[in-house]
Scaffold this active site. Structure first.
Site, PDB file in Angstrom:
ATOM      1  N   HIS A 116      25.999  42.254  45.873  1.00 42.86           N
ATOM      2  CA  HIS A 116      25.572  40.825  46.257  1.00 42.86           C
ATOM      3  C   HIS A 116      25.314  40.901  48.023  1.00 42.86           C
ATOM      4  CE1 HIS A 116      26.620  39.338  41.757  1.00 42.86           C
ATOM      5  NE2 HIS A 116      25.526  39.694  41.886  1.00 42.86           N
ATOM      6  N   CYS A 145      16.371  34.963  65.268  1.00 38.85           N
ATOM      7  CA  CYS A 145      16.002  36.204  65.256  1.00 38.85           C
ATOM      8  C   CYS A 145      15.323  36.356  66.670  1.00 38.85           C
ATOM      9  CB  CYS A 145      15.583  36.703  64.259  1.00 38.85           C
ATOM     10  SG  CYS A 145      14.679  38.667  64.190  1.00 38.85           S
TER      11      CYS A 145
HETATM   12  P1  NAD Z   1      34.265  34.406  39.453  1.00 37.83           P
HETATM   13  O1  NAD Z   1      35.066  33.698  41.085  1.00 37.83           O
HETATM   14  O2  NAD Z   1      33.715  34.086  39.134  1.00 37.83           O
HETATM   15  O3  NAD Z   1      35.541  34.849  38.865  1.00 37.83           O
HETATM   16  C1  NAD Z   1      36.676  35.430  39.560  1.00 37.83           C
HETATM   17  C2  NAD Z   1      37.626  35.862  37.804  1.00 37.83           C
HETATM   18  O4  NAD Z   1      39.583  36.351  39.185  1.00 37.83           O
HETATM   19  C3  NAD Z   1      38.302  34.858  37.195  1.00 37.83           C
HETATM   20  O5  NAD Z   1      37.249  35.750  35.988  1.00 37.83           O
HETATM   21  C4  NAD Z   1      39.344  34.451  37.174  1.00 37.83           C
HETATM   22  O6  NAD Z   1      39.743  34.346  36.153  1.00 37.83           O
HETATM   23  C5  NAD Z   1      39.676  36.529  37.994  1.00 37.83           C
HETATM   24  N1  NAD Z   1      41.057  36.408  38.550  1.00 37.83           N
HETATM   25  C6  NAD Z   1      41.445  35.799  39.762  1.00 37.83           C
HETATM   26  N2  NAD Z   1      42.465  36.088  40.488  1.00 37.83           N
HETATM   27  C7  NAD Z   1      43.311  37.120  39.778  1.00 37.83           C
HETATM   28  C8  NAD Z   1      43.608  38.316  39.851  1.00 37.83           C
HETATM   29  N3  NAD Z   1      44.476  38.111  40.869  1.00 37.83           N
HETATM   30  N4  NAD Z   1      43.863  39.859  39.127  1.00 37.83           N
HETATM   31  C9  NAD Z   1      43.062  39.376  37.831  1.00 37.83           C
HETATM   32  N5  NAD Z   1      41.526  38.310  38.002  1.00 37.83           N
HETATM   33  C10 NAD Z   1      41.717  38.155  38.864  1.00 37.83           C
HETATM   34  O7  NAD Z   1      33.606  36.248  40.504  1.00 37.83           O
HETATM   35  P2  NAD Z   1      32.562  37.006  40.069  1.00 37.83           P
HETATM   36  O8  NAD Z   1      32.490  37.407  38.802  1.00 37.83           O
HETATM   37  O9  NAD Z   1      32.910  38.184  41.069  1.00 37.83           O
HETATM   38  O10 NAD Z   1      31.651  36.229  40.444  1.00 37.83           O
HETATM   39  C11 NAD Z   1      30.261  36.396  41.103  1.00 37.83           C
HETATM   40  C12 NAD Z   1      30.400  35.812  42.624  1.00 37.83           C
HETATM   41  O11 NAD Z   1      30.848  35.406  43.154  1.00 37.83           O
HETATM   42  C13 NAD Z   1      29.427  37.051  43.126  1.00 37.83           C
HETATM   43  O12 NAD Z   1      28.220  36.826  43.424  1.00 37.83           O
HETATM   44  C14 NAD Z   1      30.582  37.422  44.074  1.00 37.83           C
HETATM   45  O13 NAD Z   1      29.655  37.336  46.059  1.00 37.83           O
HETATM   46  C15 NAD Z   1      30.993  35.637  44.508  1.00 37.83           C
HETATM   47  N6  NAD Z   1      32.226  35.469  45.279  1.00 37.83           N
HETATM   48  C16 NAD Z   1      32.869  36.301  46.218  1.00 37.83           C
HETATM   49  C17 NAD Z   1      33.936  36.670  47.068  1.00 37.83           C
HETATM   50  C18 NAD Z   1      34.467  37.294  47.664  1.00 37.83           C
HETATM   51  O14 NAD Z   1      33.650  38.029  48.456  1.00 37.83           O
HETATM   52  N7  NAD Z   1      35.702  37.900  48.059  1.00 37.83           N
HETATM   53  C19 NAD Z   1      34.937  35.005  46.773  1.00 37.83           C
HETATM   54  C20 NAD Z   1      34.013  34.305  45.673  1.00 37.83           C
HETATM   55  C21 NAD Z   1      32.578  34.532  45.464  1.00 37.83           C
END
Ligand code: NAD
Length: 243
Positions: A116, A145
């Site tokens: 992503h 840009c």
């Molecule tokens: P999501 O937010 O939809 O889901 C997060 C999942 O992680 C949930 O199912 C939750 O139960 C689980 N979770 C939370 N804490 C946890 C832990 N400590 N250990 C294990 N599981 C845990 O995230 P996703 O499925 O990655 O959603 C996809 C979109 O969210 C992507 O496009 C991504 O780019 C974006 N996103 C990225 C970030 C980042 O880069 N850190 C942050 C937020 C969202």
């Protein structure tokens, strides 16, 4: 459950790991869904879409600035570090992350697809060329840009497609790797949400790690309820003892 996962991993010669926002949660980075998810305060459709950027580029840019501010002060956690150790244990290893925070890269993991994108990278909305944000003078928000067009975060927004070359690489892994660990993802964002089913239907083993049940739990060979920062290091520890 961990025992069963370790048994599978011990017999595996190729390991694919897929991660989501949950893996970075223990670094203090909010997830999108789940408890305390980012979208409880913000609406995805107001911010992470090409239409939102067209309508109000400044608000979208400021929201990414806010997220970058949180991430800048965050460190890779025990889950990220355990994944890097898995790369060292397997000759055939690949990581596909949906995260855009760049924390996996900071552990030094080599075989990785940021499917992503990465929010530290920006892309010209006209010329399709990318830059690291550090190299862009921020005279205005969003910056422009040299050609005069707006720069946008080089991430895949809702309603956009993943670049072809990344999908091709991902599919070559889904078609050939023996085992998948899928960690910290809600399993609702497509196409990545379909990857566990694709591998399972080919006969691969699927190990899920999440703090709650997800649609992937019904597909998984083993579903481990727990934090990735606890479960992944324990798996690595047990694998190392067996070497
Ligand atoms: P999501 O937010 O939809 O889901 C997060 C999942 O992680 C949930 O199912 C939750 O139960 C689980 N979770 C939370 N804490 C946890 C832990 N400590 N250990 C294990 N599981 C845990 O995230 P996703 O499925 O990655 O959603 C996809 C979109 O969210 C992507 O496009 C991504 O780019 C974006 N996103 C990225 C970030 C980042 O880069 N850190 C942050 C937020 C969202």
């Amino acid at each position: 459950m961990i025992e069963e996962a370790v048994r599978i991993l011990r017999q595996t010669s190729s390991l694919l790991v897929i991660t989501g926002a949950g893996v970075s949660q223990e670094s203090g980075i909010p997830t999108f869904r789940g408890k305390n998810g980012l979208w409880q305060n913000y609406r995805a459709e107001d911010l992470a879409t090409p239409w939102a950027f067209e309508r109000d580029p400044e608000t979208v840019w400021r929201w990414y600035d806010w997220r970058r501010g949180i991430i800048k002060n965050a460190q890779p956690n025990r889950g990220h570090l355990a994944i890097k150790e898995l790369e060292e244990l397997y000759e055939n290893f690949y990581l596909i992350t949906q995260n855009v925070d760049g924390l996996h890269g900071r552990t030094g993991v080599k075989n990785m697809i940021e499917i992503h994108g990465n929010l530290w990278r920006v892309r010209c909305t006209r010329e399709n060329i990318t830059f690291m944000l550090l190299d862009v003078p921020l005279k205005e928000i969003p910056p422009r840009c040299k050609c005069g067009a707006l720069l946008r975060p080089d991430v895949v927004w809702f309603g956009e497609s993943i670049p072809n070359e990344l999908m091709e690489k991902a599919f070559s892994l889904l078609e050939t790797y023996e085992t998948l660990i899928v960690a910290g993802t809600s399993g609702v964002v497509y196409p990545v949400a379909s990857f566990p089913t694709i591998m399972k239907s080919r006969g691969a083993s699927v190990i899920e790690i999440n703090v709650e049940r997800t649609p992937i739990s019904d597909v998984a060979t083993v579903s481990i309820m727990g934090k990735t920062g606890d479960v992944l290091p324990e798996i690595v520890e047990r694998l190392k003892k067996m070497v």
